[in-house]
Design an enzyme around this catalytic site. Sequence first.
Site, short mmCIF file in Angstrom:
data_model
loop_
_atom_site.label_atom_id
_atom_site.label_comp_id
_atom_site.label_asym_id
_atom_site.label_seq_id
_atom_site.Cartn_x
_atom_site.Cartn_y
_atom_site.Cartn_z
N PHE A 151 35.12 58.86 68.93
CA PHE A 151 35.81 59.83 68.07
C PHE A 151 37.19 59.33 67.68
O PHE A 151 37.59 59.44 66.52
CB PHE A 151 35.96 61.17 68.81
CG PHE A 151 34.68 61.94 68.90
CD1 PHE A 151 34.21 62.66 67.81
CD2 PHE A 151 33.94 61.97 70.07
CE1 PHE A 151 33.03 63.37 67.87
CE2 PHE A 151 32.76 62.70 70.15
CZ PHE A 151 32.30 63.40 69.05
N ASP B 18 40.31 59.72 75.02
CA ASP B 18 40.13 59.97 76.46
C ASP B 18 40.90 58.99 77.34
O ASP B 18 41.39 59.35 78.41
CB ASP B 18 38.65 59.83 76.83
CG ASP B 18 37.85 61.09 76.54
OD1 ASP B 18 38.42 62.04 75.97
OD2 ASP B 18 36.65 61.11 76.90
N GLU C 95 25.81 73.57 80.22
CA GLU C 95 24.84 73.39 79.12
C GLU C 95 23.53 72.80 79.64
O GLU C 95 22.43 73.22 79.26
CB GLU C 95 25.46 72.54 78.01
CG GLU C 95 26.58 73.31 77.33
CD GLU C 95 27.33 72.57 76.22
OE1 GLU C 95 28.09 73.23 75.51
OE2 GLU C 95 27.17 71.35 76.08
N VAL D 81 34.78 44.18 75.40
CA VAL D 81 36.12 43.65 75.66
C VAL D 81 36.31 43.57 77.17
O VAL D 81 36.16 44.55 77.89
CB VAL D 81 37.20 44.54 75.01
CG1 VAL D 81 38.59 44.01 75.33
CG2 VAL D 81 36.98 44.59 73.51
N GLN E 56 38.50 66.86 70.19
CA GLN E 56 39.59 67.20 69.27
C GLN E 56 40.87 66.39 69.52
O GLN E 56 41.42 65.83 68.57
CB GLN E 56 39.87 68.70 69.29
CG GLN E 56 39.07 69.49 68.26
CD GLN E 56 39.24 68.96 66.84
OE1 GLN E 56 40.33 68.62 66.40
NE2 GLN E 56 38.15 68.87 66.10
#
Length: 429
Positions: free
Chosen positions: A18, A305, A174, A83, A323
Amino acid sequence: MNINRTSNPRIVIIGGGFAGVSLAKVLSKQDVQVVLLDKHNYHNFQPLLYQVSTGGLEPDSIAYPIRKILQDYSNFQFRLANVLEIEPDNNTILTDIGTLKYDYLVIASGSETNYFGNTSIENNSMSMKTIPQALNLRSLILENFEEALLTSNLQERNALMNFVIVGAGPTGVELAGALAEIKKGILPKDYPDLDTRLAQINLVQSGDRILKEMSEEASEKAGMFLEDLGVNVWKNTRVSNYDGKVVTTNTDVVFETATLIWAAGVKGATVKGLDADHLISRSSRIIVNEFNQLKSYPNLFAIGDVAQVETEATPYGYPMMAQPAIQQGKQLGHNLKRLLEGLPLEPFIYKDKGAMATVGRNKAVVDMPKFKFQGIFAWFVWMFVHLFFLIGFRNRMIVFVNWVYNYIRFDREARLIIRPYKKKLKSDE
Ligand SMILES: Cc1cc2nc3c(=O)[nH]c(=O)nc-3n(C[C@H](O)[C@H](O)[C@H](O)COP(=O)(O)OP(=O)(O)OC[C@H]3O[C@@H](n4cnc5c(N)ncnc54)[C@H](O)[C@@H]3O)c2cc1C
């Protein structure tokens, strides 16, 4: 790596998640050469991984080729590369396909599962951070039922049909909800010869409430939804060990299970080469300032993150969620432009758009900055938001069609053992 220098400054981005992708989109319009490296050739939409694990969606529908995202950007290069190390004093990175010099480096390598040093749990449990892991879990769940059907040993059958999920954050909740729906709607039809009432779904949480990052209302309502679905929720219970057969906890609660799913922690997926004492936090995140810049390396940045934006207001950084990653990517794109123009950088300010989780059909909880709601409307909002953020029109269409089909038919037709998974106990090795 077969990448020629151009007259423009070279920005290397590690990670096409993201954060990396949202940065890339902003840089597509700048006079810079951008090299994006990722160990996978696709962007993984992690929030829907649990639907892959539980046969609700095909894996391809939540993955999108990174080259396709970048194909219209003439200043971009992508390399499929892992990497391995950064040499910040030489402006160089080492990868499994060669070395590369950079002018600016952005680390957007995301996070990985945190087992808090418990190697027994790490070796024997299932995790769900990547698509291959979600597929392993899907295979294991289905294989368990196939085996349960064949065994005449009741204890073994119970263990095969006993699922323990550790961590009652959105992922755990979930997944528990989806497994409970499989138990109710699919097992009796697929396995008429098996007493599917034996299937147990246990959600274990060390604290006293589920979805603890969300509001009290959301957490209470999600608890009620789980109860309706027949999930056993164990609060104030900390899992201490799992040897592949038995889960022990800090209380008298013990589970005999063939499947422990670990959703209890994440840590930054840092890359070797950074001074661990000064640049890496206790949660393995790279410590950066409000401009996402590393201490003592003005040309090094971390976003998403893996970044711990340490300010007075955020001593532990922002939550490891999509987000903050997307917003940091955008802001850094804007700041790199300013940097190249000799302008001062502008601080990252997080706009909290809220949080949500779904427990199952018609059951979701949504916390927005101004409103909180739960139930069927929340479930539609959850679906709309997830469709909106999925990359690619085709993926959106496939997911949408799958959801409509699953809703009408009460089904999950991707319950396929395409790639059998053999759980290997540590003691087998
Ligand atoms: C199961 C699950 C459910 C989630 N649900 C939600 C949700 O509902 N809502 C929400 O907001 N957030 C959710 N999240 C969290 C969200 O997905 C993350 O916060 C987000 O993906 C972070 O974006 P990122 O770009 O920092 O990292 P990522 O999206 O993880 O991307 C990191 C990229 O870096 C690459 N990479 C890593 N190391 C290397 C290396 N050494 N070399 C090359 N490439 C490398 C990886 O392959 C990956 O493509 C969920 C996460 C999981 C696992």
